[in-house]
Design a protein around this motif. Sequence first.
Motif, short mmCIF file in Angstrom:
data_model
loop_
_atom_site.label_atom_id
_atom_site.label_comp_id
_atom_site.label_asym_id
_atom_site.label_seq_id
_atom_site.Cartn_x
_atom_site.Cartn_y
_atom_site.Cartn_z
N PHE A 112 0.81 -1.21 0.00
CA PHE A 112 0.00 0.00 0.00
C PHE A 112 0.85 1.27 0.00
O PHE A 112 0.34 2.35 -0.30
CB PHE A 112 -0.96 0.00 1.19
N GLU A 165 -7.47 -10.12 1.33
CA GLU A 165 -6.95 -9.24 0.27
C GLU A 165 -6.62 -10.01 -0.99
O GLU A 165 -6.34 -9.41 -2.03
CB GLU A 165 -5.70 -8.51 0.77
N ASP A 194 -16.06 -5.19 -5.55
CA ASP A 194 -15.46 -3.87 -5.30
C ASP A 194 -14.67 -3.86 -4.00
O ASP A 194 -13.59 -3.25 -3.91
CB ASP A 194 -16.56 -2.80 -5.24
N ARG A 249 -11.42 -5.70 -4.60
CA ARG A 249 -10.52 -4.90 -5.42
C ARG A 249 -9.83 -3.82 -4.58
O ARG A 249 -8.63 -3.57 -4.73
CB ARG A 249 -11.28 -4.26 -6.57
N SER A 250 -10.58 -3.22 -3.68
CA SER A 250 -10.02 -2.19 -2.81
C SER A 250 -8.99 -2.78 -1.85
O SER A 250 -7.89 -2.23 -1.69
CB SER A 250 -11.14 -1.51 -2.03
N GLU A 268 -5.57 -3.84 -3.56
CA GLU A 268 -4.83 -2.83 -4.31
C GLU A 268 -3.35 -2.84 -3.97
O GLU A 268 -2.49 -2.67 -4.83
CB GLU A 268 -5.43 -1.45 -4.04
N ARG A 289 -1.33 -5.77 -5.54
CA ARG A 289 -1.27 -5.63 -7.00
C ARG A 289 -0.26 -4.55 -7.40
O ARG A 289 0.47 -4.71 -8.37
CB ARG A 289 -2.66 -5.28 -7.55
N ARG A 290 -0.24 -3.44 -6.67
CA ARG A 290 0.75 -2.39 -6.95
C ARG A 290 2.17 -2.93 -6.85
O ARG A 290 3.03 -2.66 -7.70
CB ARG A 290 0.59 -1.24 -5.97
N ASP A 300 3.02 -5.41 -9.65
CA ASP A 300 3.26 -4.70 -10.91
C ASP A 300 4.66 -4.07 -10.91
O ASP A 300 5.36 -4.08 -11.93
CB ASP A 300 2.21 -3.62 -11.14
#
Length: 306
Positions: free
Chosen positions: A201, A230, A260, A263-264, A267, A270-271, A274
């Motif tokens: 995060f 998560e 939703d 997905r929140s 996050e 996933r960041r 990536d």
Amino acid sequence: MSAVAPIADGRVHVSLPELIALRSRVARAPAPPVTSRVQRSGQRPSRLHGRGMDYAESRAYQAGDDVRRMDWRLTARSGVAHTKLFQEEREGRLLILLDTNASMRFGTRTRFKSVQAARVAAMAAWYAVRGADRVGVLAFGGQRQLLRPQGGSRGALAVAGALAAWDALPPGEDESLSAALQRAGRLMHGASRVLLVSDGFAVDAAARGRMLGLVAKAEVAVLTVADPLELSEPPAGRYPFAHRGVHYDVVLQGERQRSDFARSLGEGHRRLDDLCDGLGLRHRTLDTSADPLDAVVALLGTARAR
């Protein structure tokens, strides 16, 4: 009135006895491989003269060479004076970059992410010193602390003690990953490897450039800590949460609502995924109920040059 010390239960708060006990688990893991005991300086190992160093090769004697380093056997065989060259033998150094932001104080299964991250860091420390590395920790986020690299069992014990002590402190302000990476670049203390432990995060737009700068100085691996909630869409139901002493319920019924919500919550990892994929960094994701050992060995157990 004095503040009540948190209970080190190994679930919400870090348990020092547990971190120390992880040593026995790590002792049964495959030993860390070492391909060379030469630490890199740029892309080439340095050649130095002196005692307590590894022999590299011999070359023709040059004016100014230390006569104590003469290779008498090769000199006698070739009829030409030769001197020995040595490569400095150094310990490797691992710096653990530990996320202590507020998002780490979260958990729905077994333990908080912050506790799992401390377990990861302790296992990494025990594993590193088993391979004769020095190990240190740089905490970022709610705690901004530095434990300089130390070697042997004393070094791993110092890491365990610092993790437990920092976890018991009142949290400060959050910190972005880019700011943490900038500090890490200044406080490497000779580290040749870095292990980032985070829930992701803290990843921000500037993190990629900062990470590139860190990769130029050291081998970087990433372990993402995530709560099971998560990592997958939750089933329908009522979910109780608490934040800074405030308790509330989240009711999830419809598929879109649950999607939703997932997905929140997802996050962060996933960041970080990536970022790692984009830079080609070795990385693993670990949920809060899993044993960290396999992930730690996978990230730190690869052969590396010193």
